[in-house]
Design a protein around this motif. Structure first.
Motif, short mmCIF file in Angstrom:
data_model
loop_
_atom_site.label_atom_id
_atom_site.label_comp_id
_atom_site.label_asym_id
_atom_site.label_seq_id
_atom_site.Cartn_x
_atom_site.Cartn_y
_atom_site.Cartn_z
N PRO A 64 18.81 -26.64 41.27
CA PRO A 64 17.72 -26.16 42.29
C PRO A 64 17.94 -24.70 42.73
O PRO A 64 17.86 -24.61 44.03
CB PRO A 64 17.23 -27.34 43.07
N CYS A 65 17.86 -23.98 41.95
CA CYS A 65 18.13 -22.43 42.30
C CYS A 65 17.14 -21.93 43.41
O CYS A 65 17.68 -21.01 44.28
CB CYS A 65 18.21 -21.59 41.17
N GLY A 66 15.93 -22.42 43.40
CA GLY A 66 15.12 -21.74 44.41
C GLY A 66 15.27 -22.18 45.85
O GLY A 66 14.78 -21.72 46.65
N GLN A 67 16.28 -23.33 45.98
CA GLN A 67 16.52 -23.68 47.30
C GLN A 67 18.00 -23.62 47.52
O GLN A 67 18.45 -24.31 48.37
CB GLN A 67 16.21 -25.20 47.23
N ALA A 86 23.37 -40.26 47.06
CA ALA A 86 23.61 -38.64 47.25
C ALA A 86 22.46 -38.04 48.01
O ALA A 86 21.32 -38.57 47.36
CB ALA A 86 24.03 -38.13 46.06
N ALA A 87 22.59 -37.19 49.04
CA ALA A 87 21.51 -36.55 49.71
C ALA A 87 21.78 -34.93 49.31
O ALA A 87 22.90 -34.52 49.20
CB ALA A 87 21.61 -36.51 51.25
N PRO A 125 14.67 -33.24 46.53
CA PRO A 125 15.08 -34.15 45.55
C PRO A 125 16.08 -33.60 44.55
O PRO A 125 16.02 -32.45 44.45
CB PRO A 125 13.61 -34.18 44.77
N PRO A 126 16.81 -34.70 44.10
CA PRO A 126 17.72 -34.15 42.72
C PRO A 126 17.06 -33.69 41.80
O PRO A 126 15.59 -34.03 41.51
CB PRO A 126 18.42 -35.65 42.58
N PRO A 127 17.41 -32.67 41.16
CA PRO A 127 16.91 -32.15 40.01
C PRO A 127 16.45 -33.13 38.92
O PRO A 127 15.04 -32.93 38.50
CB PRO A 127 17.97 -31.05 39.17
N SER A 128 16.89 -34.22 38.66
CA SER A 128 16.32 -35.13 37.87
C SER A 128 15.04 -35.87 38.30
O SER A 128 14.16 -35.95 37.73
CB SER A 128 17.23 -36.40 37.37
N GLN A 129 15.09 -36.00 39.68
CA GLN A 129 13.68 -36.62 40.28
C GLN A 129 12.72 -35.85 40.24
O GLN A 129 11.48 -35.93 40.04
CB GLN A 129 14.27 -37.04 41.86
N ALA A 130 13.05 -34.32 40.39
CA ALA A 130 11.86 -33.35 40.44
C ALA A 130 11.37 -33.30 39.18
O ALA A 130 10.11 -32.97 38.94
CB ALA A 130 12.65 -32.15 41.01
#
Length: 136
Positions: A64-67, A86-87, A125-130
């Motif tokens: 999530p590079c934008g974050q 994981a958070a 959210p983790p990348p997979s959830q996003a």
């Protein structure tokens, strides 16, 4: 930097902080007002002082590079037994965010202790959830 751990019972994995230092996280050109090297040093210093309560490692790009800057707080073995996952923390760009992460990990992390209120606002959210949500 190598982190040493106090001896623990087999399988007693501590809470682990995975600090993104890939393409955007840790990049002074993207976030010039942040002491990226100082943050990482502070996390390692706190881990070493924690007597094995939490560990720190770095990773290449987590996604999530934008974050950026992203830190993933992985639960300890006990936290995972209690159902924690994981958070993902985004925008960890200032000392307050880093100190909140250290305080939470030192208290046990996901499944063991509640995160500081300000830190919950930075959870992503983790990348997979996003990706799954984007497909809906």
């Amino acid at each position: 930097m190598t982190t040493t751990f106090a001896l623990r019972a087999f399988g007693a994995r501590p809470c682990t902080l995975v600090v993104c230092r890939g393409c955007c996280c840790g990049d002074a050109r993207k976030n010039p007002g942040t002491d990226h090297a100082g943050q990482l040093a502070r996390l390692h210093q706190a881990s070493e002082a924690s007597a094995g309560r939490f560990a720190v490692r770095t990773s290449d790009c987590l996604g999530p590079c934008g974050q950026a800057n992203v830190i993933v707080v992985q639960p300890s073995a006990e936290g995972r037994r209690r159902g924690a996952r994981a958070a993902w923390i985004g925008w960890a760009l200032d000392e307050d965010a880093v100190e909140d992460v250290i305080r939470w990990a030192g208290s046990g992390g996901p499944g063991i202790a509640e995160p500081p209120a300000a830190l919950t606002l930075q959870m992503i959210p983790p990348p997979s959830q996003a990706r799954r949500r984007a497909r809906r």
